[in-house]
Design an enzyme around this catalytic site. Structure first.
Site, mmCIF file in Angstrom:
data_model
loop_
_atom_site.group_PDB
_atom_site.id
_atom_site.type_symbol
_atom_site.label_atom_id
_atom_site.label_comp_id
_atom_site.label_asym_id
_atom_site.label_seq_id
_atom_site.Cartn_x
_atom_site.Cartn_y
_atom_site.Cartn_z
ATOM 1 N N LYS A 57 -6.327 3.860 5.106
ATOM 2 C CA LYS A 57 -6.123 2.488 4.608
ATOM 3 C C LYS A 57 -7.398 1.637 4.770
ATOM 4 O O LYS A 57 -7.813 0.916 3.867
ATOM 5 C CB LYS A 57 -4.942 1.853 5.371
ATOM 6 C CG LYS A 57 -4.771 0.373 5.152
ATOM 7 C CD LYS A 57 -4.492 0.028 3.709
ATOM 8 C CE LYS A 57 -4.484 -1.474 3.490
ATOM 9 N NZ LYS A 57 -4.467 -1.840 2.077
ATOM 10 N N LYS A 79 -10.493 -9.434 8.826
ATOM 11 C CA LYS A 79 -9.998 -8.593 9.924
ATOM 12 C C LYS A 79 -10.144 -7.116 9.541
ATOM 13 O O LYS A 79 -10.644 -6.293 10.309
ATOM 14 C CB LYS A 79 -8.536 -8.960 10.187
ATOM 15 C CG LYS A 79 -7.806 -8.129 11.211
ATOM 16 C CD LYS A 79 -6.988 -6.972 10.659
ATOM 17 C CE LYS A 79 -5.910 -7.302 9.690
ATOM 18 N NZ LYS A 79 -5.033 -6.214 9.306
HETATM 19 P P1 NAD Z 1 1.395 -12.443 7.132
HETATM 20 O O1 NAD Z 1 0.494 -13.253 7.978
HETATM 21 O O2 NAD Z 1 1.868 -12.975 5.823
HETATM 22 O O3 NAD Z 1 2.728 -12.069 7.982
HETATM 23 C C1 NAD Z 1 2.698 -11.638 9.303
HETATM 24 C C2 NAD Z 1 4.004 -12.072 9.984
HETATM 25 O O4 NAD Z 1 3.999 -11.573 11.331
HETATM 26 C C3 NAD Z 1 4.165 -13.592 10.077
HETATM 27 O O5 NAD Z 1 5.424 -13.949 9.526
HETATM 28 C C4 NAD Z 1 4.070 -13.881 11.592
HETATM 29 O O6 NAD Z 1 4.885 -14.964 11.988
HETATM 30 C C5 NAD Z 1 4.569 -12.564 12.174
HETATM 31 N N1 NAD Z 1 4.142 -12.282 13.553
HETATM 32 C C6 NAD Z 1 2.890 -12.326 14.078
HETATM 33 N N2 NAD Z 1 2.914 -11.923 15.368
HETATM 34 C C7 NAD Z 1 4.187 -11.618 15.668
HETATM 35 C C8 NAD Z 1 4.851 -11.134 16.853
HETATM 36 N N3 NAD Z 1 4.178 -10.863 17.993
HETATM 37 N N4 NAD Z 1 6.197 -10.941 16.799
HETATM 38 C C9 NAD Z 1 6.900 -11.206 15.671
HETATM 39 N N5 NAD Z 1 6.323 -11.648 14.520
HETATM 40 C C10 NAD Z 1 4.989 -11.854 14.521
HETATM 41 O O7 NAD Z 1 0.669 -11.038 6.963
HETATM 42 P P2 NAD Z 1 0.886 -9.974 5.771
HETATM 43 O O8 NAD Z 1 0.059 -10.367 4.601
HETATM 44 O O9 NAD Z 1 2.354 -9.719 5.592
HETATM 45 O O10 NAD Z 1 0.154 -8.703 6.410
HETATM 46 C C11 NAD Z 1 0.793 -7.872 7.380
HETATM 47 C C12 NAD Z 1 -0.054 -6.621 7.529
HETATM 48 O O11 NAD Z 1 -0.099 -5.925 6.280
HETATM 49 C C13 NAD Z 1 -1.522 -6.895 7.917
HETATM 50 O O12 NAD Z 1 -1.963 -5.910 8.817
HETATM 51 C C14 NAD Z 1 -2.248 -6.807 6.578
HETATM 52 O O13 NAD Z 1 -3.608 -6.452 6.745
HETATM 53 C C15 NAD Z 1 -1.450 -5.717 5.890
HETATM 54 N N6 NAD Z 1 -1.483 -5.736 4.419
HETATM 55 C C16 NAD Z 1 -1.340 -6.904 3.725
HETATM 56 C C17 NAD Z 1 -1.376 -6.881 2.319
HETATM 57 C C18 NAD Z 1 -1.193 -8.152 1.504
HETATM 58 O O14 NAD Z 1 -1.480 -8.120 0.292
HETATM 59 N N7 NAD Z 1 -0.733 -9.243 2.088
HETATM 60 C C19 NAD Z 1 -1.527 -5.664 1.633
HETATM 61 C C20 NAD Z 1 -1.630 -4.479 2.370
HETATM 62 C C21 NAD Z 1 -1.598 -4.521 3.772
#
Ligand code: NAD
Length: 312
Positions: free
Chosen positions: A178, A247
């Site tokens: 990834k 990140k």
């Molecule tokens: P985001 O910030 O939208 O959501 C993360 C969620 O995690 C939030 O709702 C936050 O409140 C919650 N959170 C944080 N710490 C926590 C804890 N200790 N306990 C419970 N909840 C907690 O992030 P996202 O865009 O959904 O990304 C999540 C992961 O997926 C990341 O690692 C990102 O790199 C990866 N990712 C994102 C995308 C994208 O397009 N957004 C695509 C592929 C991969």
């Protein structure tokens, strides 16, 4: 004929990605136990029958397997460790799947410190953006034991495209694949922005330049498809925050360092993204670094509407 019982899935992290992924698990009939730092993010799921848990430990204690979908390794570590963490609630022999884009340190430490508990730990990060999470068409890169991957396949298939759920190797391989995909895609973004800005400043029409690139050996998926979201719609993908893109680039460089490979180009791309983050903010979309180069041309780079439309 009896329908096989679906295991209860515990899910922690209901953001841009986890929100869509859990809705698809629910649609496929998996009972859910969910948690997020923002309780409001679970409202729709709870209305649809999911159970809210007050802590990650409670999620783990009330489910057959636990999935984390969290921003950074630090957030994953917070959810896993401590008196309210997954490890405090999960039964011996239980399963934890980290679908965050991350590095193996947290999962490795869990396996090392809990060797006698028989835990099943997998890394399964995804590609496909928040749109893919919502439509259930994610690509999933799974690292871990083959038997675990097969056992969990129905769970992955509820969130991803069955043809693109790939078992890419042992523990940590999913994270590595990834990170390398993101590294290359972000490098394509910066390289494409540079050549479009230079070509346009040199007096070439943007559409003519892009068509020439697409027809040339320098074509890429980014030039052919992904850049159109900017050039046609001014969309820099706010579904994936620039802070998270930075990140990922930092983790990619950490990974390179840990395996002893020098990555000059990756380091440069990371610096461009960090510059954009400083200028445009944490919440700007992941494609916003393109704007640094648009600004050098004196305005946004946009394709003119199709010929038929303009001659009507
Ligand atoms: P985001 O910030 O939208 O959501 C993360 C969620 O995690 C939030 O709702 C936050 O409140 C919650 N959170 C944080 N710490 C926590 C804890 N200790 N306990 C419970 N909840 C907690 O992030 P996202 O865009 O959904 O990304 C999540 C992961 O997926 C990341 O690692 C990102 O790199 C990866 N990712 C994102 C995308 C994208 O397009 N957004 C695509 C592929 C991969």
């Amino acid at each position: 004929m009896t329908t096989p019982t679906r295991p209860t899935v515990g899910f922690i992290g209901l953001g841009s990605m986890g929100g869509g992924m859990t809705r698809n698990l629910q649609r496929s009939g998996f009972p859910l136990v969910v948690n997020d730092l923002r309780p409001e993010s679970a409202a729709e799921l709870v209305a649809g029958g999911a159970r809210w848990a007050e802590s990650a430990a409670e999620v783990a204690a009330s489910s057959d397997l636990v999935i984390t979908m969290l921003p950074t390794p630090r957030h994953v570590s917070d959810a896993v460790n401590g008196p309210a963490g997954i490890l405090a609630g999960i039964a011996d022999g239980g399963t934890w799947v980290d679908m965050s884009t991350s590095v193996p340190e947290v999962a490795d430490a869990v396996r090392r410190a809990n060797a006698s508990r028989g835990l099943h730990v997998l890394d399964a990060p995804v590609s496909g953006m928040s749109v893919g999470a919502a439509s259930g068409s994610l690509q999933i890169f799974v690292g871990g034991e083959a038997e675990d991957v097969e056992r969990l396949r129905p769970v992955f298939e509820a969130m991803g495209d069955p043809e693109r759920i790939l078992h890419v190797g042992g523990h940590g391989a999913g994270y590595a694949v990834k990170l390398m995909i993101n590294q290359l895609w972000f490098s394509h973004l910066v390289a494409t922005a540079e050549v479009l800005a230079v070509g346009v400043k040199a007096g070439v029409d943007l559409g003519v330049l892009r068509d020439a690139l697409v027809a040339s050996p320098a074509n890429s998926n980014f030039v052919e498809k992904d850049v159109l979201s900017i050039l046609e719609h001014g969309d820099y993908d706010e579904g994936f925050a620039l802070a998270l893109a930075c990140k990922d680039l930092g983790l990619s460089i950490d990974l390179a360092r840990s395996v002893g490979v020098s990555v000059e180009l990756s380091a440069l791309v990371e610096q461009v993204f960090r510059r954009s983050r400083a200028v445009h903010g944490d919440r700007a979309g992941e494609m916003t670094p393109f704007r640094l180069y648009e600004e050098l041309t004196g305005g946004p780079l946009r394709l003119s509407p199709a010929k038929e439309a303009s001659t009507r």
